[in-house]
Design an enzyme around this catalytic site. Sequence first.
Site, mmCIF file in Angstrom:
data_model
loop_
_atom_site.group_PDB
_atom_site.id
_atom_site.type_symbol
_atom_site.label_atom_id
_atom_site.label_comp_id
_atom_site.label_asym_id
_atom_site.label_seq_id
_atom_site.Cartn_x
_atom_site.Cartn_y
_atom_site.Cartn_z
ATOM 1 N N TYR A 1 11.677 16.112 67.440
ATOM 2 C CA TYR A 1 10.581 15.355 68.071
ATOM 3 C C TYR A 1 11.150 14.080 68.712
ATOM 4 C CZ TYR A 1 5.976 13.133 68.673
ATOM 5 O OH TYR A 1 4.850 12.532 69.201
ATOM 6 N N SER B 1 6.461 7.920 72.532
ATOM 7 C CA SER B 1 6.091 7.670 71.129
ATOM 8 C C SER B 1 6.968 6.543 70.608
ATOM 9 C CB SER B 1 6.359 8.947 70.319
ATOM 10 O OG SER B 1 6.261 8.692 68.940
HETATM 11 P P1 NDP Z 1 -3.307 16.321 69.808
HETATM 12 O O1 NDP Z 1 -2.620 17.427 69.074
HETATM 13 O O2 NDP Z 1 -4.647 15.890 69.306
HETATM 14 O O3 NDP Z 1 -3.405 16.667 71.349
HETATM 15 C C1 NDP Z 1 -2.355 17.275 72.050
HETATM 16 C C2 NDP Z 1 -2.861 17.842 73.348
HETATM 17 O O4 NDP Z 1 -1.777 18.454 74.032
HETATM 18 C C3 NDP Z 1 -3.947 18.879 73.151
HETATM 19 O O5 NDP Z 1 -4.946 18.676 74.113
HETATM 20 C C4 NDP Z 1 -3.224 20.188 73.410
HETATM 21 O O6 NDP Z 1 -4.125 21.120 73.975
HETATM 22 C C5 NDP Z 1 -2.206 19.752 74.460
HETATM 23 N N1 NDP Z 1 -1.087 20.659 74.569
HETATM 24 C C6 NDP Z 1 -0.194 20.998 73.612
HETATM 25 N N2 NDP Z 1 0.674 21.893 74.104
HETATM 26 C C7 NDP Z 1 0.321 22.133 75.395
HETATM 27 C C8 NDP Z 1 0.813 22.960 76.426
HETATM 28 N N3 NDP Z 1 1.881 23.742 76.235
HETATM 29 N N4 NDP Z 1 0.187 22.934 77.624
HETATM 30 C C9 NDP Z 1 -0.888 22.161 77.829
HETATM 31 N N5 NDP Z 1 -1.404 21.352 76.898
HETATM 32 C C10 NDP Z 1 -0.812 21.350 75.700
HETATM 33 O O7 NDP Z 1 -2.284 15.113 69.783
HETATM 34 P P2 NDP Z 1 -2.346 13.604 70.349
HETATM 35 O O8 NDP Z 1 -3.531 13.342 71.140
HETATM 36 O O9 NDP Z 1 -1.992 12.754 69.200
HETATM 37 O O10 NDP Z 1 -1.046 13.665 71.293
HETATM 38 C C11 NDP Z 1 -1.047 13.350 72.659
HETATM 39 C C12 NDP Z 1 0.339 12.860 73.014
HETATM 40 O O11 NDP Z 1 0.599 11.655 72.295
HETATM 41 C C13 NDP Z 1 1.482 13.815 72.631
HETATM 42 O O12 NDP Z 1 2.454 13.810 73.645
HETATM 43 C C14 NDP Z 1 2.043 13.195 71.367
HETATM 44 O O13 NDP Z 1 3.389 13.549 71.155
HETATM 45 C C15 NDP Z 1 1.850 11.729 71.669
HETATM 46 N N6 NDP Z 1 1.851 10.842 70.513
HETATM 47 C C16 NDP Z 1 0.907 10.966 69.505
HETATM 48 C C17 NDP Z 1 0.948 10.125 68.421
HETATM 49 C C18 NDP Z 1 -0.016 10.237 67.285
HETATM 50 O O14 NDP Z 1 0.258 9.696 66.207
HETATM 51 N N7 NDP Z 1 -1.150 10.878 67.429
HETATM 52 C C19 NDP Z 1 1.941 9.065 68.319
HETATM 53 C C20 NDP Z 1 2.840 8.994 69.445
HETATM 54 C C21 NDP Z 1 2.782 9.845 70.485
HETATM 55 P P3 NDP Z 1 -4.131 22.702 73.759
HETATM 56 O O15 NDP Z 1 -3.637 22.969 72.376
HETATM 57 O O16 NDP Z 1 -5.571 23.040 73.987
HETATM 58 O O17 NDP Z 1 -3.246 23.241 74.835
#
Ligand code: NDP
Length: 244
Positions: A149, A136
Site C-alpha cells: 500500500y 495517503s
Molecule cells: P472506500 O473503500 O470507501 O472507497 C473506495 C472507492 O474506490 C470506492 O468507490 C470503490 O468503488 C472505488 N474503487 C476501488 N477500486 C476501483 C476500481 N478498480 N475502479 C474504479 N473504482 C474503484 O475508501 P476511501 O473512500 O477511504 O478511499 C478513497 C481513497 O482515499 C483511496 O485512494 C484510499 O487509498 C485513500 N485513502 C483513504 C484513507 C482512509 O483512511 N479512509 C486514508 C488515506 C487515503 P467500487 O468498489 O464500487 O468500484
Amino acid sequence: MKTNNKGLIVITGASSGFGMEMAKAFAKDGYPMLLLARRVEKMEAMNLPNAICKKVDVTDSTAFEAAVRDAEAKYGKTDLLVNNAGIMLLGEIANQDPLEWKKMLDVNVMGVMNGMQIVMNDMKARRMGTIINVSSVAGVQPFPTHAAYCASKYAVSGLTQVARGEMASHNVRVLYICPGAVGTELLGHTTDKAIIEGYEQWKQSVGAVNITAADVARTIKYAYELPQAVSLREIIITDTMQDA
Ligand code: NDP
C-alpha cells in the site's frame, strides 16, 4: 448555489467513502459531474442532479476514457479530475499473496496514471484545469503491514510532483492530498482479520476516530475552489488525535 462554468468534474471511486462525500458536496453547489466506480447502483442511489454515473474500472483505460469523452460531450471539457479510487489490502511482505500487491498497484497507481493521461492534453490546450490525486499519509511515511500500500501511495505522491512540474507552465494545477485514517469501507477489503482488528484498536486507543469522509471531501473542494493561480500542492489531513 455556485455552478461551474469551467467544465466537468470527474470523480473516481464515487460509490463510497471520500468519493461519495465529494459527489454530494459538489452537487450541493450545482457542479456537473461524472461519477465513476464499479458499483454504479450506489452512485445512482444518491440521485444527484447534473451527475452522470458510469460503471468503470479505472484500470480499464479504454472504458475510462470513453466515459470521460461521453460526459464531456454533454457538460464540456474536464476542469477537475479527482483520482480517488483506491484499495488497501494490508499484509506483511513475507506472507501476503502477491496478487494483492498487483491489484493495489494496478488500481492505486495505474488507475491514477490512466486518469491523468485522459485529461492532461485538453487541460494544457485550455490552459486551465485541476487534477487532485488522493495519496495517503502512507504515501509520505511508512506504517507496519502497509508495504505494498505504501509502495502504491508513495508512487502517487511522487508521480504527482513530477506531473505538477509538467503542467505548471500550462497553468494547470496538479495536487495531492494525504489523508490519515478515516472510517470508510477501505479497511474492510484487507483479508487478514488480525490486521483489521489491530488497526481499529490503534485508532480507538489514540482517539483518532472523529475525522469524517465529509471533512476530507470539503478540503478537496476548498482546494479546487481557490483561484486557478493558487495551488495547494500537497495537503496532509488527519484526525487531530492521530499520533503517527
Ligand atoms: P472506500 O473503500 O470507501 O472507497 C473506495 C472507492 O474506490 C470506492 O468507490 C470503490 O468503488 C472505488 N474503487 C476501488 N477500486 C476501483 C476500481 N478498480 N475502479 C474504479 N473504482 C474503484 O475508501 P476511501 O473512500 O477511504 O478511499 C478513497 C481513497 O482515499 C483511496 O485512494 C484510499 O487509498 C485513500 N485513502 C483513504 C484513507 C482512509 O483512511 N479512509 C486514508 C488515506 C487515503 P467500487 O468498489 O464500487 O468500484
